[in-house]
Design a protein around this motif. Structure first.
Motif, PDB file in Angstrom:
ATOM      1  N   ALA A  42      34.117 -45.143  48.232  1.00 52.10           N
ATOM      2  CA  ALA A  42      34.546 -43.975  49.008  1.00 52.10           C
ATOM      3  C   ALA A  42      35.091 -42.879  48.105  1.00 52.10           C
ATOM      4  N   ILE A  43      35.865 -43.247  47.082  1.00 52.25           N
ATOM      5  CA  ILE A  43      36.413 -42.247  46.155  1.00 52.25           C
ATOM      6  C   ILE A  43      35.293 -41.577  45.374  1.00 52.25           C
ATOM      7  N   GLU A  44      34.325 -42.363  44.909  1.00 51.76           N
ATOM      8  CA  GLU A  44      33.218 -41.785  44.143  1.00 51.76           C
ATOM      9  C   GLU A  44      32.369 -40.848  44.989  1.00 51.76           C
ATOM     10  N   GLU A  45      32.246 -41.132  46.292  1.00 58.97           N
ATOM     11  CA  GLU A  45      31.480 -40.246  47.176  1.00 58.97           C
ATOM     12  C   GLU A  45      32.248 -38.954  47.442  1.00 58.97           C
ATOM     13  N   ASP A  46      33.570 -39.045  47.662  1.00 57.97           N
ATOM     14  CA  ASP A  46      34.370 -37.860  47.975  1.00 57.97           C
ATOM     15  C   ASP A  46      34.650 -36.993  46.744  1.00 57.97           C
ATOM     16  N   HIS A  47      34.841 -37.634  45.587  1.00 53.71           N
ATOM     17  CA  HIS A  47      35.185 -36.927  44.351  1.00 53.71           C
ATOM     18  C   HIS A  47      34.271 -37.408  43.224  1.00 53.71           C
ATOM     19  N   PRO A  48      33.083 -36.810  43.102  1.00 57.26           N
ATOM     20  CA  PRO A  48      32.106 -37.291  42.121  1.00 57.26           C
ATOM     21  C   PRO A  48      32.586 -37.217  40.669  1.00 57.26           C
ATOM     22  N   GLY A  49      33.499 -36.327  40.329  1.00 53.99           N
ATOM     23  CA  GLY A  49      33.963 -36.190  38.953  1.00 53.99           C
ATOM     24  C   GLY A  49      35.153 -37.071  38.616  1.00 53.99           C
ATOM     25  N   TYR A  50      35.593 -37.894  39.533  1.00 58.69           N
ATOM     26  CA  TYR A  50      36.797 -38.723  39.313  1.00 58.69           C
ATOM     27  C   TYR A  50      36.552 -39.760  38.229  1.00 58.69           C
ATOM     28  N   GLU A  51      37.523 -39.878  37.317  1.00 58.40           N
ATOM     29  CA  GLU A  51      37.464 -40.911  36.293  1.00 58.40           C
ATOM     30  C   GLU A  51      38.698 -41.786  36.421  1.00 58.40           C
ATOM     31  N   PRO A  52      38.523 -43.113  36.411  1.00 62.75           N
ATOM     32  CA  PRO A  52      39.676 -44.011  36.536  1.00 62.75           C
ATOM     33  C   PRO A  52      40.642 -43.863  35.362  1.00 62.75           C
ATOM     34  N   TRP A  53      41.898 -44.196  35.602  1.00 66.43           N
ATOM     35  CA  TRP A  53      42.926 -44.080  34.566  1.00 66.43           C
ATOM     36  C   TRP A  53      42.775 -45.160  33.505  1.00 66.43           C
ATOM     37  N   PHE A  54      42.304 -46.347  33.914  1.00 64.40           N
ATOM     38  CA  PHE A  54      42.156 -47.452  32.968  1.00 64.40           C
ATOM     39  C   PHE A  54      41.074 -48.397  33.447  1.00 64.40           C
ATOM     40  N   GLU A  55      40.619 -49.265  32.559  1.00 68.27           N
ATOM     41  CA  GLU A  55      39.593 -50.260  32.873  1.00 68.27           C
ATOM     42  C   GLU A  55      40.229 -51.640  32.943  1.00 68.27           C
ATOM     43  N   SER A  56      39.581 -52.556  33.615  1.00 69.61           N
ATOM     44  CA  SER A  56      40.073 -53.922  33.718  1.00 69.61           C
ATOM     45  C   SER A  56      40.041 -54.596  32.351  1.00 69.61           C
ATOM     46  N   VAL A  57      41.050 -55.430  32.102  1.00 74.90           N
ATOM     47  CA  VAL A  57      41.098 -56.177  30.844  1.00 74.90           C
ATOM     48  C   VAL A  57      40.108 -57.326  30.896  1.00 74.90           C
ATOM     49  N   LEU A  58      40.053 -58.004  32.026  1.00 74.26           N
ATOM     50  CA  LEU A  58      39.173 -59.154  32.200  1.00 74.26           C
ATOM     51  C   LEU A  58      38.311 -58.920  33.433  1.00 74.26           C
ATOM     52  N   ARG A  59      37.018 -58.989  33.273  1.00 74.64           N
ATOM     53  CA  ARG A  59      36.107 -58.828  34.398  1.00 74.64           C
ATOM     54  C   ARG A  59      35.478 -60.173  34.708  1.00 74.64           C
ATOM     55  N   PRO A  60      35.752 -60.742  35.908  1.00 72.27           N
ATOM     56  CA  PRO A  60      35.146 -62.020  36.270  1.00 72.27           C
ATOM     57  C   PRO A  60      33.623 -61.921  36.320  1.00 72.27           C
ATOM     58  N   SER A  61      32.973 -63.070  36.110  1.00 74.79           N
ATOM     59  CA  SER A  61      31.515 -63.079  36.021  1.00 74.79           C
ATOM     60  C   SER A  61      30.831 -62.815  37.355  1.00 74.79           C
ATOM     61  N   SER A  62      31.497 -63.116  38.467  1.00 78.25           N
ATOM     62  CA  SER A  62      30.900 -62.866  39.786  1.00 78.25           C
ATOM     63  C   SER A  62      31.998 -62.596  40.806  1.00 78.25           C
ATOM     64  N   ALA A  63      31.585 -62.132  41.966  1.00 78.05           N
ATOM     65  CA  ALA A  63      32.544 -61.849  43.031  1.00 78.05           C
ATOM     66  C   ALA A  63      33.192 -63.130  43.548  1.00 78.05           C
ATOM     67  N   GLU A  64      32.451 -64.235  43.517  1.00 80.67           N
ATOM     68  CA  GLU A  64      33.013 -65.503  43.976  1.00 80.67           C
ATOM     69  C   GLU A  64      34.140 -65.965  43.070  1.00 80.67           C
ATOM     70  N   VAL A  65      33.948 -65.811  41.766  1.00 84.46           N
ATOM     71  CA  VAL A  65      34.986 -66.192  40.806  1.00 84.46           C
ATOM     72  C   VAL A  65      36.196 -65.288  40.971  1.00 84.46           C
ATOM     73  N   GLU A  66      35.966 -64.010  41.179  1.00 82.62           N
ATOM     74  CA  GLU A  66      37.064 -63.072  41.392  1.00 82.62           C
ATOM     75  C   GLU A  66      37.853 -63.449  42.649  1.00 82.62           C
ATOM     76  N   SER A  67      37.149 -63.781  43.709  1.00 78.83           N
ATOM     77  CA  SER A  67      37.805 -64.189  44.946  1.00 78.83           C
ATOM     78  C   SER A  67      38.581 -65.486  44.751  1.00 78.83           C
ATOM     79  N   GLY A  68      38.012 -66.417  44.011  1.00 83.91           N
ATOM     80  CA  GLY A  68      38.703 -67.673  43.744  1.00 83.91           C
ATOM     81  C   GLY A  68      39.956 -67.472  42.915  1.00 83.91           C
ATOM     82  N   LEU A  69      39.883 -66.592  41.918  1.00 85.60           N
ATOM     83  CA  LEU A  69      41.069 -66.299  41.121  1.00 85.60           C
ATOM     84  C   LEU A  69      42.156 -65.637  41.955  1.00 85.60           C
TER      85      LEU A  69
END
Length: 106
Positions: A42-69
């Motif tokens: 939703a943010i990317e659609e409303d504000h196409p030039g928006y850049e996040p302040w920071f990136e994730s340190v650890l990115r889980p391999s899948s959505a299931e792993v993220e949900s489990g964590l």
């Protein structure tokens, strides 16, 4: 094995099964979309030039792993909260016994 240990073992197995079975039965066919992903879209659609302040340190391999964590984090937090509340309640009533009647008798 006494009844108390059997119940504890069955509860632990039940929790492990609740975590593992959906991952085993699904085999990557379900689409998991949380509110974080929807908010980002939703943010990317409303504000196409928006850049996040920071990136994730650890990115889980899948959505299931993220949900489990996330579920593991919630369970650990609930355990710590329950332990703290139990300790506080135990301090409040020092005259009461927490052992079962007859447990210490031969």
């Amino acid at each position: 094995m006494n009844r108390r240990r059997l119940v504890t073992a069955l509860l632990v197995l039940g929790v492990v099964a609740l975590f593992a079975l959906p991952l085993l039965l699904d085999r990557g066919t379900a689409e998991f979309a949380g509110t974080d992903g929807l908010a980002t879209t939703a943010i990317e659609e409303d504000h196409p030039g928006y850049e996040p302040w920071f990136e994730s340190v650890l990115r889980p391999s899948s959505a299931e792993v993220e949900s489990g964590l996330f579920a593991l984090q919630a369970a650990l937090g609930g355990g710590v909260l329950g332990y703290a509340l139990g300790r506080l309640r135990g301090r409040r009533a020092p005259g009461t016994s927490t052992t079962e009647p007859g447990a210490g008798e031969p």
